[in-house]
Design a protein around this motif. Structure first.
Motif, mmCIF file in Angstrom:
data_model
loop_
_atom_site.group_PDB
_atom_site.id
_atom_site.type_symbol
_atom_site.label_atom_id
_atom_site.label_comp_id
_atom_site.label_asym_id
_atom_site.label_seq_id
_atom_site.Cartn_x
_atom_site.Cartn_y
_atom_site.Cartn_z
ATOM 1 N N ASP A 230 -11.977 -4.671 8.255
ATOM 2 C CA ASP A 230 -12.806 -4.718 7.033
ATOM 3 C C ASP A 230 -12.022 -4.222 5.970
ATOM 4 O OD1 ASP A 230 -14.913 -5.224 8.519
ATOM 5 O OD2 ASP A 230 -15.408 -3.024 8.881
ATOM 6 N N PHE B 94 -9.827 12.557 -1.505
ATOM 7 C CA PHE B 94 -9.725 11.151 -1.856
ATOM 8 C C PHE B 94 -9.565 11.203 -3.307
ATOM 9 C CE2 PHE B 94 -12.519 7.475 -2.840
ATOM 10 C CZ PHE B 94 -12.429 6.813 -1.669
ATOM 11 N N ARG C 74 -18.278 3.266 5.441
ATOM 12 C CA ARG C 74 -17.754 2.850 3.855
ATOM 13 C C ARG C 74 -17.908 1.401 3.239
ATOM 14 N NH1 ARG C 74 -12.202 4.948 2.158
ATOM 15 N NH2 ARG C 74 -12.645 6.153 4.136
ATOM 16 N N PRO C 75 -17.906 0.591 4.292
ATOM 17 C CA PRO C 75 -17.976 -0.563 3.861
ATOM 18 C C PRO C 75 -19.683 -0.931 3.220
ATOM 19 C CG PRO C 75 -16.911 -0.851 5.805
ATOM 20 C CD PRO C 75 -17.299 0.589 5.677
ATOM 21 N N TRP D 43 -14.824 2.276 -4.164
ATOM 22 C CA TRP D 43 -14.124 1.118 -4.268
ATOM 23 C C TRP D 43 -14.639 -0.207 -5.060
ATOM 24 C CZ3 TRP D 43 -11.776 0.149 1.371
ATOM 25 C CH2 TRP D 43 -10.846 1.286 1.767
ATOM 26 N N TRP E 163 -2.634 1.958 -0.455
ATOM 27 C CA TRP E 163 -2.984 2.577 -1.458
ATOM 28 C C TRP E 163 -1.989 2.866 -2.389
ATOM 29 C CZ3 TRP E 163 -7.244 6.501 -0.338
ATOM 30 C CH2 TRP E 163 -8.708 6.072 -0.018
#
Lengths: 342, 342
Positions: free
Chosen positions: B293, A294, A234-235, A267, B267
């Motif tokens: 992260d 999500f 993801r990062p 993001w 979130w």
DNA sequence: CTGAAAGCGCTTACAG
DNA sequence: CTGAAAGCGCTTACAG
């Protein structure tokens, strides 16, 4: 002192039931030739003594171990984080279980050597055959298996050295559908987040081909400046997207080659103060469980991961049993799923 | 047709080297009593014939299989998603590998039966011992193992029926430190996101105890209305946090009992238009790789997951070899890590 | 339908 | 230092 527990063997059962131990063997193996009453007596004795057949001993005369290996040429904690792989394992395990087989895990085990996971299995004939997760680091291992004529099936694309078979989804078509959808929505500049530039997996090549094919059908040409690279996490998707957004003429849509990178993309887009899909549309690949949860729910290409695992396992059993594999390659359908991110 | 590949056995090697096959066995097993020249000849023959000792055959006379099992009483794709478990597996695998053991995976394999993962292993004496991931569903299985005097070690807290041992982090102290930190920052209303209310794992009880202990040290009493439940996943943490925020007098800090739920909490807080840690502080537990992260980087309690796996594996080997375990419980340190979310 | 024999590939005392 | 014998727990033809 390896064991202090006394083992109950087939001979103990025979004595208890008043038959020869060969007869006990026949009962265990469901031979039809045993008289019902005899069978019943043996079964009772087995129950009474809590007898457990010894797998290794059964395997010796039969030249098999009833174990299949799963080779993951990485450290366990790296690749295991991939939900797609986990779904595959779930399919493998269910199938192996159904056939009375056990599943052995072979990773590089902290050795730092890509081949270690393969050699470990070969070294002591511990498995009847193996399933290999295709990665950039598994090709040499597959070649090794092929050279030793070791039965194996690749989860992914792989050099089809016999006896072997590769099982994968139709990546090309899935990617083509995804791109077509974006095109239909009017997007003309589509950013691509690919896997790592070096040591790429064949599946990524296929997805890229599908993407280019769709562009071509629409009379567009692929713009290499719109392609950036991540490492499936993801990062990395987030960072890749930042690169894309920094372009002089940034894309209006992003197609990430897996869901985790797509999430990272979303993001990054938000962090840049823009919205998905209104400002920039995002599509992923895999349809991992988190994709639907999500926010926004991810538009993606579903791979039948669990089914791929089960199918590969079934084929491996065929090969182990001496039946030729149905094909050198089995292509499972990929399904484009429209949700809200694009 | 189980196998068409011709096997090279110890006897082939003996013939090739011009010695008896017992001598070959001694070489394989590194017996000191073999003359160097003889050893060299045998080694050459092994090399030349590409001989691989057969593990099952070696194990038969030795009454062992050189395999340890890892029991995960869930479907593979469920629990595998837990990064903490994956780190443990990594430690297990490295340790098993170092000792020449293989790792077998036993899940419920789609059977829908909690005990299946245990029974599968017992059914055919396939492993010399097993590692059990403690979950709400593993207690009956552990009792079964204990009854059969099967060597096992629990990853987590477990009924310490001998021969066995439980390996876990100091959850209580870790949680205490976390709460103390929040208290020091002036927080008086701390929301707790616990694991599922039914079938909770012992570790969660311990964390709660540590939390209450810290409150008590500060002269506060635990307010049950501030405790909500999740299922360890990120979305569940999000939902749980929404409940907390909807309270008449919502907490100013949230302590989630794992990192994934803490991420969900962040979130939810943001979705509510509030900021972390300025408006509401958040602390997690585990220190999974993604924690550092995250944005903001997560303040959390680190469990030495990989080390726990390796330690448990070492202890299992002790038990298998007849040495009593060093203790019935091994407690590893938990380390409170301050980053930015609290 | 059920025994007796031979063997799967190896290890472990026991002699020499 | 190295052979010959017995055995690990089971299966597989072969007789009967």
């Amino acid at each position: 002192m390896a064991t202090t527990r006394k083992r109950v063997t087939i001979k103990d059962v025979a004595a208890e039931a008043g038959v020869s131990y060969q007869t006990v063997s026949r009962v265990i193996n469901h031979h039809a030739s045993v008289r019902p009453e005899t069978r019943a007596r043996v079964l009772e004795a087995i129950e009474r003594l809590n007898f457990r057949p010894n797998l290794a001993a059964r395997g010796l005369p039969q030249q098999r171990t009833f174990i299949i290996g799963l080779v993951i040429p990485y450290e366990a904690d790296y690749l295991f984080r991939d939900p797609h792989l986990l779904a595959q394992i779930s399919g493998i395990d269910a199938e192996a279980n159904a056939r009375g087989y056990n599943l052995l895990l072979s990773t590089e085990g902290g050795s730092g050597d890509d081949l270690e996971a393969f050699e470990r299995l070969l070294r002591n004939q511990v498995a009847d055959g193996v399933l290999v997760v295709e990665t950039a680091r598994s090709h040499a291992g597959c070649a090794l298996l092929a050279r030793e004529q070791y039965p194996f099936v690749s989860l992914g694309y792989a050099p089809g050295a016999p006896p072997s078979c590769a099982v994968h989804a139709n990546d090309r078509e899935g990617a083509r559908q995804a791109t077509l959808h974006l095109l239909k929505k009017g997007h003309r500049r589509i950013g691509i987040i690919n896997g790592p530039p070096t040591g790429a997996v064949q599946a990524m090549e296929e997805r890229l081909t599908g993407h280019r094919q769709a562009l071509q059908e629409a009379g567009l040409t692929f713009d290499p400046t719109l392609m950036v690279y991540g490492d499936y996490t993801r990062p990395s998707g987030q960072r890749a997207t930042e690169q894309l957004l920094a372009l002089p003429d940034p894309p209006t849509a992003i197609f990430a080659f897996n869901d985790r990178m797509a999430m990272g993309a979303i993001w990054a887009i938000r962090a840049a103060g823009r919205r998905v899909p209104d400002d920039i549309a995002v599509i992923g690949f895999d349809d991992i469980p988190a994709a639907a949860d999500f926010s926004p729910p991810l538009t993606t290409v579903r791979q039948p991961s669990k089914e791929a695992g089960a199918t590969a396992t079934r084929i491996l059993f065929d090969i182990i049993e001496g039946n030729p594999p149905p094909a050198t390659e089995v292509v499972l359908p990929a399904e484009f799923i429209i949700r809200e991110s694009a």
